[in-house]
Design a protein around this motif. Sequence first.
Motif, PDB file in Angstrom:
ATOM      1  N   LEU A  96      -6.295   6.662  -4.219  1.00 19.52           N
ATOM      2  CA  LEU A  96      -5.580   5.766  -3.319  1.00 19.52           C
ATOM      3  C   LEU A  96      -5.710   6.266  -1.885  1.00 19.52           C
ATOM      4  O   LEU A  96      -5.365   7.413  -1.581  1.00 19.52           O
ATOM      5  CB  LEU A  96      -4.109   5.694  -3.715  1.00 19.52           C
ATOM      6  N   ARG A  97      -6.200   5.404  -1.006  1.00 17.43           N
ATOM      7  CA  ARG A  97      -6.348   5.753   0.408  1.00 17.43           C
ATOM      8  C   ARG A  97      -5.439   4.835   1.227  1.00 17.43           C
ATOM      9  O   ARG A  97      -5.603   3.616   1.221  1.00 17.43           O
ATOM     10  CB  ARG A  97      -7.801   5.618   0.859  1.00 17.43           C
ATOM     11  N   SER A  98      -4.460   5.424   1.903  1.00 13.77           N
ATOM     12  CA  SER A  98      -3.520   4.667   2.724  1.00 13.77           C
ATOM     13  C   SER A  98      -4.046   4.571   4.144  1.00 13.77           C
ATOM     14  O   SER A  98      -4.470   5.578   4.726  1.00 13.77           O
ATOM     15  CB  SER A  98      -2.148   5.349   2.699  1.00 13.77           C
ATOM     16  N   SER A 111      -5.045   0.948   0.590  1.00 12.27           N
ATOM     17  CA  SER A 111      -3.765   0.239   0.647  1.00 12.27           C
ATOM     18  C   SER A 111      -3.180   0.324   2.046  1.00 12.27           C
ATOM     19  O   SER A 111      -3.147   1.404   2.650  1.00 12.27           O
ATOM     20  CB  SER A 111      -2.778   0.842  -0.367  1.00 12.27           C
ATOM     21  N   GLN A 112      -2.734  -0.809   2.557  1.00  9.91           N
ATOM     22  CA  GLN A 112      -2.055  -0.806   3.847  1.00  9.91           C
ATOM     23  C   GLN A 112      -0.812   0.087   3.766  1.00  9.91           C
ATOM     24  O   GLN A 112      -0.104   0.094   2.764  1.00  9.91           O
ATOM     25  CB  GLN A 112      -1.669  -2.240   4.215  1.00  9.91           C
ATOM     26  N   HIS A 113      -0.542   0.857   4.825  1.00 16.31           N
ATOM     27  CA  HIS A 113       0.528   1.858   4.796  1.00 16.31           C
ATOM     28  C   HIS A 113       1.834   1.303   4.236  1.00 16.31           C
ATOM     29  O   HIS A 113       2.484   1.927   3.387  1.00 16.31           O
ATOM     30  CB  HIS A 113       0.789   2.399   6.204  1.00 16.31           C
ATOM     31  N   THR A 121       2.285  -1.321  -3.956  1.00 14.70           N
ATOM     32  CA  THR A 121       1.049  -0.798  -4.549  1.00 14.70           C
ATOM     33  C   THR A 121       1.305   0.078  -5.775  1.00 14.70           C
ATOM     34  O   THR A 121       0.582  -0.043  -6.783  1.00 14.70           O
ATOM     35  CB  THR A 121       0.220  -0.045  -3.495  1.00 14.70           C
ATOM     36  N   PRO A 122       2.301   0.983  -5.769  1.00 17.63           N
ATOM     37  CA  PRO A 122       2.552   1.773  -6.983  1.00 17.63           C
ATOM     38  C   PRO A 122       2.832   0.914  -8.213  1.00 17.63           C
ATOM     39  O   PRO A 122       2.383   1.244  -9.319  1.00 17.63           O
ATOM     40  CB  PRO A 122       3.778   2.616  -6.605  1.00 17.63           C
ATOM     41  N   THR A 138       1.779   1.062   0.500  1.00 20.44           N
ATOM     42  CA  THR A 138       1.493   2.258  -0.291  1.00 20.44           C
ATOM     43  C   THR A 138       2.731   2.809  -0.976  1.00 20.44           C
ATOM     44  O   THR A 138       2.663   3.320  -2.100  1.00 20.44           O
ATOM     45  CB  THR A 138       0.852   3.346   0.594  1.00 20.44           C
ATOM     46  N   THR A 139       3.892   2.722  -0.327  1.00 22.07           N
ATOM     47  CA  THR A 139       5.119   3.280  -0.907  1.00 22.07           C
ATOM     48  C   THR A 139       6.009   2.216  -1.531  1.00 22.07           C
ATOM     49  O   THR A 139       7.107   2.537  -1.992  1.00 22.07           O
ATOM     50  CB  THR A 139       5.928   4.027   0.166  1.00 22.07           C
ATOM     51  N   CYS A 172      -8.392  -0.401   6.456  1.00 20.10           N
ATOM     52  CA  CYS A 172      -8.586  -0.813   5.055  1.00 20.10           C
ATOM     53  C   CYS A 172      -9.840  -1.662   4.915  1.00 20.10           C
ATOM     54  O   CYS A 172     -10.645  -1.471   3.996  1.00 20.10           O
ATOM     55  CB  CYS A 172      -7.367  -1.598   4.551  1.00 20.10           C
TER      56      CYS A 172
END
Length: 303
Positions: A124-126, A97-99, A106-107, A102-103, A132
């Motif tokens: 999940l990898r930010s 997920s692009q940074h 994506t959640p 991510t917050t 990505c």
Amino acid sequence: MRLEWLEDILAVAETGSFSEAAERRHLTQSAFSRRISSIEAHIGLELFDRSRKPVQLHATTREQRDQIARLVADLRQLVTDLRQGDRKDSNRIVVASQHALTTALTPTLLSGIQSSNADIFVKLRSANLDDCFALLLSRQADIAIVYRLPDEEHPISTEYIETAIVGRDRLIPVYSSAKVSYLNERFARGELPYIAYPGDVFFGRVLERLVLPTVRRLTRPTPKVETALTLAALEMAAVGVAAAWIPGSLAAARINDGSLFDLSETLPSVALDVTAVRLRGTAGPVEAEIWSHLVAMAAIGEN
């Protein structure tokens, strides 16, 4: 040293051309050149003699070429051995997920996925946008969730990837509500202090192409801080350091509670697509299930 970096070095060594190596690595030439520059910056030396055509390896790199090739072969086999057998049949999936997503968005997407199948485990990898895609291409991630400008393609040929628009967002200018009068004073004097993004990251390129040319017709944009982290830019805007362009999904809570002021009526904003991306080809049952769920969620959102 990453496997994909070693593969990039070999691609240039074998083709003698950055453009041909980029095609082999399924990247645009500009994205590939940024990757090579990142590798050289990490190592601390130039690997290639760009003054010669075809591109030549520097002597130190040439001496290590065979070792690089052996390392690539060994690492590929190790990855295959580690993944063989159970990954496609298990309830595990890796999402990059692009940074900035991510917050924020994506959640919500992952919550929708797990509501339909509570047994799925998501790693999940930010990462930034280029990383990505690197995770996707090296098969260290099954699906990537990233931004894209509407009507533009990702920096990888559609021959190799499948893309679904799973949401919409907007890059908007924001500033501290408590200090907006100060910003107005600076604006009236012909200056706009703002938070800059590096030119080699996605939002930095968006700002330079689509935001700052319009701002320059209104006033003089003056960068006060540069950061690649949208969360850091958000916090700096909230305390009044300077205006910042932030994804609306990330700024929404602060705007709603009154601590941030949306400046979109005065300053330009940019529409963004939120996309899910995966490699074309055979997918395991978990990846196929999640992909179908993402596409279905996008269809519901458009109705």
